[in-house]
Motif scaffolding. Structure first.
Motif, PDB file in Angstrom:
ATOM      1  N   THR A  96       0.847  -1.188   0.000  1.00 21.86           N
ATOM      2  CA  THR A  96       0.000   0.000   0.000  1.00 21.86           C
ATOM      3  C   THR A  96       0.882   1.238   0.000  1.00 21.86           C
ATOM      4  OG1 THR A  96      -1.749  -1.127   1.217  1.00 21.86           O
ATOM      5  CG2 THR A  96      -1.797   1.264   1.228  1.00 21.86           C
ATOM      6  N   MET A  97       0.579   2.153  -0.922  1.00 17.99           N
ATOM      7  CA  MET A  97       1.336   3.394  -0.978  1.00 17.99           C
ATOM      8  C   MET A  97       0.351   4.537  -0.776  1.00 17.99           C
ATOM      9  SD  MET A  97       3.231   4.945  -4.288  1.00 17.99           S
ATOM     10  CE  MET A  97       1.654   5.446  -4.922  1.00 17.99           C
ATOM     11  N   LYS A  98       0.785   5.555  -0.035  1.00 17.71           N
ATOM     12  CA  LYS A  98      -0.085   6.718   0.142  1.00 17.71           C
ATOM     13  C   LYS A  98       0.440   7.858  -0.712  1.00 17.71           C
ATOM     14  CE  LYS A  98      -1.066   5.316   4.833  1.00 17.71           C
ATOM     15  NZ  LYS A  98      -0.574   5.457   6.201  1.00 17.71           N
ATOM     16  N   SER A  99      -0.452   8.600  -1.307  1.00 17.50           N
ATOM     17  CA  SER A  99      -0.035   9.714  -2.146  1.00 17.50           C
ATOM     18  C   SER A  99      -0.871  10.930  -1.774  1.00 17.50           C
ATOM     19  CB  SER A  99      -0.180   9.287  -3.598  1.00 17.50           C
ATOM     20  OG  SER A  99      -0.860  10.216  -4.328  1.00 17.50           O
ATOM     21  N   TYR A 108       4.677  11.251  -0.803  1.00 14.89           N
ATOM     22  CA  TYR A 108       4.333   9.826  -0.751  1.00 14.89           C
ATOM     23  C   TYR A 108       4.728   9.223   0.584  1.00 14.89           C
ATOM     24  CZ  TYR A 108       3.740  10.533  -5.722  1.00 14.89           C
ATOM     25  OH  TYR A 108       3.316  11.018  -6.927  1.00 14.89           O
ATOM     26  N   GLU A 109       3.998   8.195   0.970  1.00 18.02           N
ATOM     27  CA  GLU A 109       4.331   7.468   2.195  1.00 18.02           C
ATOM     28  C   GLU A 109       4.217   5.977   1.912  1.00 18.02           C
ATOM     29  OE1 GLU A 109       1.801   8.806   5.383  1.00 18.02           O
ATOM     30  OE2 GLU A 109       2.312  10.907   5.028  1.00 18.02           O
ATOM     31  N   TYR A 110       5.261   5.254   2.304  1.00 18.73           N
ATOM     32  CA  TYR A 110       5.197   3.790   2.262  1.00 18.73           C
ATOM     33  C   TYR A 110       5.154   3.350   3.712  1.00 18.73           C
ATOM     34  CZ  TYR A 110       7.252   3.837  -2.517  1.00 18.73           C
ATOM     35  OH  TYR A 110       7.529   4.024  -3.843  1.00 18.73           O
ATOM     36  N   GLU A 117       8.770   8.297   4.060  1.00 21.84           N
ATOM     37  CA  GLU A 117       7.989   9.449   3.606  1.00 21.84           C
ATOM     38  C   GLU A 117       8.887  10.367   2.791  1.00 21.84           C
ATOM     39  OE1 GLU A 117       5.545   9.849   7.831  1.00 21.84           O
ATOM     40  OE2 GLU A 117       6.115  11.650   6.725  1.00 21.84           O
ATOM     41  N   ILE A 142       8.673   7.534  -7.397  1.00 19.78           N
ATOM     42  CA  ILE A 142       8.054   6.432  -6.664  1.00 19.78           C
ATOM     43  C   ILE A 142       8.654   5.158  -7.236  1.00 19.78           C
ATOM     44  CG2 ILE A 142       5.882   5.410  -5.935  1.00 19.78           C
ATOM     45  CD1 ILE A 142       4.602   7.799  -7.601  1.00 19.78           C
ATOM     46  N   LEU A 144       8.315   1.113  -7.285  1.00 16.32           N
ATOM     47  CA  LEU A 144       7.365   0.057  -6.929  1.00 16.32           C
ATOM     48  C   LEU A 144       7.689  -1.218  -7.698  1.00 16.32           C
ATOM     49  CD1 LEU A 144       4.003   2.042  -6.864  1.00 16.32           C
ATOM     50  CD2 LEU A 144       5.113   0.958  -4.905  1.00 16.32           C
ATOM     51  N   ILE A 150      -0.755  -3.433  -6.332  1.00 10.10           N
ATOM     52  CA  ILE A 150      -0.396  -2.291  -5.485  1.00 10.10           C
ATOM     53  C   ILE A 150      -1.637  -1.447  -5.224  1.00 10.10           C
ATOM     54  CG2 ILE A 150       0.918  -0.128  -5.404  1.00 10.10           C
ATOM     55  CD1 ILE A 150       2.871  -1.830  -7.348  1.00 10.10           C
ATOM     56  N   ILE A 152      -3.139   2.173  -3.821  1.00  3.09           N
ATOM     57  CA  ILE A 152      -2.769   3.528  -3.465  1.00  3.09           C
ATOM     58  C   ILE A 152      -3.922   4.198  -2.739  1.00  3.09           C
ATOM     59  CG2 ILE A 152      -0.905   4.160  -5.042  1.00  3.09           C
ATOM     60  CD1 ILE A 152      -3.062   5.159  -6.938  1.00  3.09           C
TER      61      ILE A 152
END
Ligand code: CUA
Length: 228
Positions: A96-99, A108-110, A117, A142, A144, A150, A152
């Motif tokens: 899961t990746m945050k954008s 972005y946050e992993y 971050e 990013i 991946l 994946i 997001i």
């Protein structure tokens, strides 16, 4: 990536984008058939003598020209609905990746590993390498793994943005106060470029998205080395 004089969709890098391309071609063929038929009928109106001063109604032709477009619409609506639900499916993601959209950059946050971050700004023209892609590359890409599902999670801190990567078939709004989710699967390695596609202010055109798709063993090595 989009290149000069490409009027079609970009080459797909994910199974969903492939399906979107098929749907585009399918619908385009239907539009072409309708345009040709209507165009032919309109052109022949200049020369034919199909006029009847006393004609007020015709039940048969009206049934035909009501039912035929209705059937045509069903042939567009059913594949469209199928795609809509396929795009909405989050199929057991491995990462899961945050954008997060900001004016005017993405961050972005992993949070699956070590809470990585970072901010991702567009590379300015004067810092760009000679073979770089103007307005598309960023300082922190990013990274991946390919061949992995994946997910997001997308949001924004100030105004509406939209996290959009055409070759992956992803386009999702980044909305302050909301958390949107979508997912994708990259079926080849490479660089995939995207841009914000919600008019978000003066520098809307200058907050691109760059994804580096790499084999999963390389990705695992990358994550391992992150800790040191
Ligand atoms: Cu962010 Cu347009």
């Amino acid at each position: 990536m989009a290149t000069w004089s490409n009027l079609n969709l970009q080459d797909s890098a994910s199974p969903l984008m492939e399906q979107l391309a098929f749907f585009h071609d399918h619908t385009l063929l239907i539009i072409i058939m309708i345009t040709m038929l209507v165009g032919y009928l309109m052109a022949t109106l200049f020369s034919n003598k199909f006029t009847n001063r006393l004609l007020l109604e015709g039940q048969t032709i009206e049934i035909i020209w009501t039912i035929l477009p209705a059937i045509t619409l069903v042939f567009i609506a059913l594949p469209s609905l199928r795609l809509l639900y396929l795009l909405d499916e989050i199929s057991d993601p491995s990462i899961t990746m945050k954008s997060i959209g900001h004016q005017w950059y993405w961050s972005y946050e992993y949070s699956d590993f070590f809470n990585v971050e970072f901010d991702s700004y567009m590379t300015p023209y004067h810092e760009m390498p000679k073979n770089g892609f103007r307005l598309l590359d960023v300082d922190n890409r990013i990274v991946l793994p390919m061949l992995s599902q994946i997910r997001i999670l997308v949001t924004a801190t100030d105004v509406l943005h939209s996290w959009t990567v055409p070759s992956l078939g992803v386009k999702i709004d980044a909305t302050p106060g909301r958390l949107n989710q979508t997912s994708f699967f990259m079926n080849r390695p490479g660089l995939f470029y995207g841009q914000c596609s919600e008019i978000c202010g003066a520098n809307h055109s200058f907050m691109p998205i760059t994804i580096e798709s790499i084999p999963s063993n390389m990705f695992i090595n990358l994550i391992k080395n992150m800790n040191n």
